[in-house]
Design a protein around this motif. Structure first.
Motif, PDB file in Angstrom:
ATOM      1  N   THR A  32       0.822  -1.214   0.000  1.00  0.00           N
ATOM      2  CA  THR A  32       0.000   0.000   0.000  1.00  0.00           C
ATOM      3  C   THR A  32       0.858   1.268   0.000  1.00  0.00           C
ATOM      4  N   THR A  35       2.387   2.024  -3.694  1.00  0.00           N
ATOM      5  CA  THR A  35       1.509   2.115  -4.866  1.00  0.00           C
ATOM      6  C   THR A  35       2.060   3.168  -5.831  1.00  0.00           C
ATOM      7  N   GLY A  36       2.110   2.797  -7.113  1.00  0.00           N
ATOM      8  CA  GLY A  36       2.654   3.708  -8.119  1.00  0.00           C
ATOM      9  C   GLY A  36       4.146   3.543  -8.347  1.00  0.00           C
ATOM     10  N   LYS A  69      -2.125 -11.216  -6.537  1.00  0.00           N
ATOM     11  CA  LYS A  69      -3.465 -10.641  -6.540  1.00  0.00           C
ATOM     12  C   LYS A  69      -3.482  -9.116  -6.661  1.00  0.00           C
ATOM     13  N   SER A  70      -2.312  -8.499  -6.684  1.00  0.00           N
ATOM     14  CA  SER A  70      -2.233  -7.063  -6.941  1.00  0.00           C
ATOM     15  C   SER A  70      -2.162  -6.831  -8.454  1.00  0.00           C
ATOM     16  N   ILE A  71      -2.484  -5.639  -8.876  1.00  0.00           N
ATOM     17  CA  ILE A  71      -2.481  -5.321 -10.304  1.00  0.00           C
ATOM     18  C   ILE A  71      -1.263  -4.468 -10.630  1.00  0.00           C
ATOM     19  N   LEU A 133       3.090  -0.874  -9.696  1.00  0.00           N
ATOM     20  CA  LEU A 133       1.956  -1.309  -8.881  1.00  0.00           C
ATOM     21  C   LEU A 133       0.817  -0.291  -9.043  1.00  0.00           C
ATOM     22  N   GLU A 134      -0.206  -0.687  -9.770  1.00  0.00           N
ATOM     23  CA  GLU A 134      -1.351   0.198  -9.991  1.00  0.00           C
ATOM     24  C   GLU A 134      -2.367   0.096  -8.852  1.00  0.00           C
ATOM     25  N   ARG A 135      -2.647  -1.159  -8.424  1.00  0.00           N
ATOM     26  CA  ARG A 135      -3.620  -1.339  -7.348  1.00  0.00           C
ATOM     27  C   ARG A 135      -3.237  -2.540  -6.488  1.00  0.00           C
ATOM     28  N   PRO A 136      -2.906  -2.299  -5.213  1.00  0.00           N
ATOM     29  CA  PRO A 136      -2.571  -3.427  -4.317  1.00  0.00           C
ATOM     30  C   PRO A 136      -3.810  -4.299  -4.075  1.00  0.00           C
ATOM     31  N   TYR A 137      -3.568  -5.548  -3.768  1.00  0.00           N
ATOM     32  CA  TYR A 137      -4.655  -6.469  -3.422  1.00  0.00           C
ATOM     33  C   TYR A 137      -5.395  -5.923  -2.207  1.00  0.00           C
ATOM     34  N   ASN A 138      -6.705  -5.777  -2.347  1.00  0.00           N
ATOM     35  CA  ASN A 138      -7.526  -5.190  -1.285  1.00  0.00           C
ATOM     36  C   ASN A 138      -7.905  -6.269  -0.269  1.00  0.00           C
TER      37      ASN A 138
END
Length: 411
Positions: A32, A35-36, A69-71, A133-138
């Motif tokens: 988290t 990110t980016g 699972k992260s994008i 990392l565009e979106r971490p696994y929520n």
């Protein structure tokens, strides 16, 4: 795999609990807070975290789940390989000063329609460590820990040679899942009550093999969601001397506390179709997956060759994309095609109006024996007073003409 073995032959996966929440919190934060940023930055951050914790393997395993699972996305949306080839073709000799280098990179940026400022990131945009990392696994710490525990259990079962399930609250679900995975099973029963099911693979009769471990792992991912279950598994791993040996894994639904929450989703069945139930004929146990009630009752079995006498029974095979359909069989790819199955049943019922079901099966067996002798098949049908051109398509054969000759092939 993090598991413990005892000298008495027992093995069990090491599950995390809420006491280990700090492991999960550290890993989630590494994602988290970055990110980016490039994956390489996150990987370096995780290596630093490993040094701060007693068990680095747990950090790596939790990180792997988060990574999967992260994008992640490429830093620049471009064909990086084509860009590299363009640059290297222009610079057959490495540029000796910054002006030459700048000229080549500007030319490449113009040719590929990207900003010059992005050109250096674009050169290796297809390299995994360069992805962003565009979106971490929520997820939260508790959920991540339980996913870790399930994957530990699955990893242990990758070494499984034989699995026994008992005390199941939904035997229909268990047996249907076993069949769909292409595993073999033997039912232990007391009358119409199932006591346990012993599961192996097709080659288990000839060798003590772990080749079906991946299917056992897929099976437990579904089975653990039942309200009640117990399992005993034979796990083939190295013993304390370094030689491979068989250990026993025992687990029950009490382990659900450590695993992700989940329930079995009800299967949506077409009208006239219901779930199967155990049938005993001549002291032999049969378990159809589905029952179709039309003008008559039809029993449907998935991926099974069993066929009890005196029952209207259909065997259907669910194949993966790489499997070949067995000629003359009823088979669908990936899932049931109820519309097509009802269409096949309708054709058979039309034939049944003239011939009883027993005779249809006997005729089909005889035709399979005669095949591929097309003329012999026609002669046989005519000797039974039947019209070949009408009966053959109903029994799963295709009719082709070659000049004036009939060629019969299996559909």
């Amino acid at each position: 795999m993090i598991a413990r073995k005892t000298k008495t032959g027992i093995i069990y996966p090491v599950f995390l609990s809420d006491d280990n929440i700090d492991y999960a919190r550290a890993v989630i934060s590494a994602f988290t807070e970055n990110t980016g940023k490039k994956k390489e930055v996150i990987e370096n951050n995780l290596k630093e975290i490993e040094l701060k914790f007693q068990n680095a393997k747990i950090i790596r395993a939790l990180s792997l789940i988060m990574m999967r699972k992260s994008i992640f996305v490429p830093p620049v949306n471009i064909d990086a390989q084509a860009l590299r080839e363009y640059i290297f073709s222009m610079a057959r000799i490495p540029p000796i000063n910054s002006n030459e280098r700048e000229m080549i990179l500007k030319s490449a940026a113009e040719s590929f329609n990207i900003d010059y400022i992005d050109i250096e990131n674009a050169i290796y945009a297809d390299k995994d460590s360069e992805s962003i990392l565009e979106r971490p696994y929520n997820t939260d710490e508790g959920k991540l820990i339980r996913e870790y525990n399930l994957e530990q259990l699955e990893t242990v079962l990758l070494k499984c040679t034989e699995l026994n399930i008992s005390n199941a609250s939904d035997w229909h679900f268990v047996i249907t899942r076993i069949r769909r995975l292409g595993l073999l099973y033997e039912i232990k029963n007391d009358g119409d009550k199932i006591i346990s099911v012993n599961i192996t693979g097709p080659m288990a009769l000839f060798e003590n093999t772990e080749r079906y471990g991946s299917k056992f792992s897929m099976l437990i991912r579904s089975i653990y969601k039942m309200n009640e279950w117990s399992l005993t598994a034979s796990i083939k791993v190295k013993d304390f001397s370094g030689d491979k040996n068989i250990y026993t894994l025992k687990l029950s639904d009490s382990a659900k506390f450590f695993l992700p929450s989940g329930t079995i989703k009800p299967e949506h069945l077409p009208e006239h179709v219901s779930r199967g139930y155990p049938i005993i004929i001549n002291n032999k146990f049969y378990f159809p997956d589905y029952i179709i009630d039309l003008d008559e009752r039809i029993y449907v079995s998935i991926n099974s060759d069993e066929r009890p006498d005196n029952l209207n029974w259909i065997n259907v095979y669910i194949l993966s994309d790489r499997d070949k359909k067995k000629p003359g069989s009823i088979a669908f790819y990936n899932d049931m095609d109820w519309d097509e199955l009802f269409n096949l049943i309708s054709k058979k019922r039309n034939l049944s109006s003239e011939i009883d079901n027993y005779s249809i099966d006997e005729i089909k067996k005889k035709l399979d024996q005669i095949y591929p002798d097309s003329q012999g098949m026609i002669d046989y049908l005519e000797s039974q007073g039947l019209i070949p051109l009408r009966v053959l398509p109903e029994l799963g054969y295709k009719i082709k003409w070659k000049n004036l000759d009939i060629i019969i092939e299996k559909a």
